[in-house]
Design a protein around this motif. Sequence first.
Motif, PDB file in Angstrom:
ATOM      1  N   GLU A  29       0.799  -1.315  -0.038  1.00 57.14           N
ATOM      2  CA  GLU A  29       0.219  -0.033  -0.072  1.00 57.14           C
ATOM      3  C   GLU A  29       1.009   1.074   0.036  1.00 57.14           C
ATOM      4  OE1 GLU A  29      -2.897   2.254   3.292  1.00 57.14           O
ATOM      5  OE2 GLU A  29      -2.892  -0.174   3.187  1.00 57.14           O
ATOM      6  N   VAL A  30       1.844   1.231   0.644  1.00 53.08           N
ATOM      7  CA  VAL A  30       2.939   2.303   1.020  1.00 53.08           C
ATOM      8  C   VAL A  30       3.432   2.597  -0.526  1.00 53.08           C
ATOM      9  CG1 VAL A  30       5.002   3.498   1.971  1.00 53.08           C
ATOM     10  CG2 VAL A  30       3.074   2.445   3.377  1.00 53.08           C
ATOM     11  N   ALA A  31       4.072   1.404  -1.025  1.00 58.47           N
ATOM     12  CA  ALA A  31       4.745   1.697  -2.263  1.00 58.47           C
ATOM     13  C   ALA A  31       3.802   2.244  -3.504  1.00 58.47           C
ATOM     14  CB  ALA A  31       5.474   0.240  -2.628  1.00 58.47           C
ATOM     15  N   ASP A  32       2.774   1.656  -3.535  1.00 60.02           N
ATOM     16  CA  ASP A  32       1.498   2.174  -4.314  1.00 60.02           C
ATOM     17  C   ASP A  32       1.340   3.791  -4.310  1.00 60.02           C
ATOM     18  OD1 ASP A  32      -0.285   2.012  -6.619  1.00 60.02           O
ATOM     19  OD2 ASP A  32      -1.796   2.029  -4.815  1.00 60.02           O
ATOM     20  N   TYR A  33       1.337   4.045  -2.951  1.00 61.60           N
ATOM     21  CA  TYR A  33       0.864   5.552  -2.899  1.00 61.60           C
ATOM     22  C   TYR A  33       2.248   6.558  -3.100  1.00 61.60           C
ATOM     23  CZ  TYR A  33       0.667   9.915  -0.136  1.00 61.60           C
ATOM     24  OH  TYR A  33       0.535  11.352   0.097  1.00 61.60           O
ATOM     25  N   LEU A  34       3.573   5.751  -2.893  1.00 63.65           N
ATOM     26  CA  LEU A  34       4.557   6.827  -3.080  1.00 63.65           C
ATOM     27  C   LEU A  34       4.942   6.760  -4.651  1.00 63.65           C
ATOM     28  CD1 LEU A  34       7.266   5.129  -0.530  1.00 63.65           C
ATOM     29  CD2 LEU A  34       6.109   7.597  -0.469  1.00 63.65           C
ATOM     30  N   ARG A  36       2.492   6.797  -6.803  1.00 69.55           N
ATOM     31  CA  ARG A  36       1.636   7.700  -7.212  1.00 69.55           C
ATOM     32  C   ARG A  36       1.997   9.096  -7.106  1.00 69.55           C
ATOM     33  NH1 ARG A  36      -3.036   7.117  -4.677  1.00 69.55           N
ATOM     34  NH2 ARG A  36      -2.615   5.285  -3.634  1.00 69.55           N
ATOM     35  N   HIS A  37       2.889   9.437  -6.104  1.00 67.36           N
ATOM     36  CA  HIS A  37       3.342  10.642  -5.855  1.00 67.36           C
ATOM     37  C   HIS A  37       4.614  10.902  -6.284  1.00 67.36           C
ATOM     38  CE1 HIS A  37      -0.497  10.525  -3.294  1.00 67.36           C
ATOM     39  NE2 HIS A  37      -0.323  11.636  -3.345  1.00 67.36           N
ATOM     40  N   GLY A  38       5.235  10.158  -7.500  1.00 70.57           N
ATOM     41  CA  GLY A  38       6.152  10.605  -8.167  1.00 70.57           C
ATOM     42  C   GLY A  38       7.616   9.978  -7.610  1.00 70.57           C
ATOM     43  N   TYR A  39       7.414   9.263  -6.480  1.00 70.77           N
ATOM     44  CA  TYR A  39       8.792   8.534  -6.339  1.00 70.77           C
ATOM     45  C   TYR A  39       9.024   7.426  -7.187  1.00 70.77           C
ATOM     46  CZ  TYR A  39       8.349  11.518  -2.066  1.00 70.77           C
ATOM     47  OH  TYR A  39       8.318  12.550  -1.092  1.00 70.77           O
ATOM     48  N   THR A 129       6.102   6.373   5.965  1.00 66.85           N
ATOM     49  CA  THR A 129       6.479   7.580   4.891  1.00 66.85           C
ATOM     50  C   THR A 129       5.210   7.883   4.211  1.00 66.85           C
ATOM     51  OG1 THR A 129       6.825   5.478   3.288  1.00 66.85           O
ATOM     52  CG2 THR A 129       8.663   6.568   3.995  1.00 66.85           C
ATOM     53  N   LYS A 130       4.186   7.147   4.120  1.00 67.76           N
ATOM     54  CA  LYS A 130       2.909   7.496   3.487  1.00 67.76           C
ATOM     55  C   LYS A 130       2.398   8.517   4.435  1.00 67.76           C
ATOM     56  CE  LYS A 130      -1.554   5.658   2.181  1.00 67.76           C
ATOM     57  NZ  LYS A 130      -2.586   4.560   2.011  1.00 67.76           N
ATOM     58  N   ILE A 131       2.131   8.385   5.717  1.00 69.45           N
ATOM     59  CA  ILE A 131       1.399   9.356   6.743  1.00 69.45           C
ATOM     60  C   ILE A 131       2.248  10.636   6.667  1.00 69.45           C
ATOM     61  CG2 ILE A 131       0.939   9.692   9.098  1.00 69.45           C
ATOM     62  CD1 ILE A 131       0.381   6.560   9.277  1.00 69.45           C
ATOM     63  N   GLU A 132       3.449  10.484   6.723  1.00 69.35           N
ATOM     64  CA  GLU A 132       4.362  11.776   6.723  1.00 69.35           C
ATOM     65  C   GLU A 132       4.152  12.391   5.514  1.00 69.35           C
ATOM     66  OE1 GLU A 132       5.387  12.717   9.577  1.00 69.35           O
ATOM     67  OE2 GLU A 132       4.996  10.793  10.618  1.00 69.35           O
TER      68      GLU A 132
END
Length: 140
Positions: A29-34, A36-39, A129-132
């Motif tokens: 979930e965190v990897a997917d979020y990151l 999607r936010h350009g990382y 990392t996602k929350i921050e």
Amino acid sequence: MSNIARILQDSRIIAIVGMSDKPERASHEVADYLLRHGYRVLPVNPALAGKEVLGQRAFATLGDAAAAVAPARIDIVDCFRKSEDILPIAEEAIAVKAGCLWLQLNIVNEAAAQLARAAGLEVVMDHCTKIEHRKLAVAA
């Protein structure tokens, strides 16, 4: 600006150690979020090496992941492993000259943190990392 905010804003390449290919797992979930936010996300899990997770090639080790992005470096080594498993990951993060050793929620290893800091890495423990990153987006 907090250290965490600066680290996230200055970073582009994140290796996720303990990455899972199961969508219900936090690392996925965190990897997917990151992503999607350009990382750029580098999954690190020996069981998944050579396979694709979220469209990204997985690596067996941090060393393999670092070699794949050279001459760029891994900015953050984001750890989804038990606290007692962190010391060798810290040693590998130092060896690949990563910028930051980041331990996810409920992961604390003071010996690994001291070792990483002594080698010049920044250290974040017990933070997601996602929350921050979401906090940054809200503050912006």
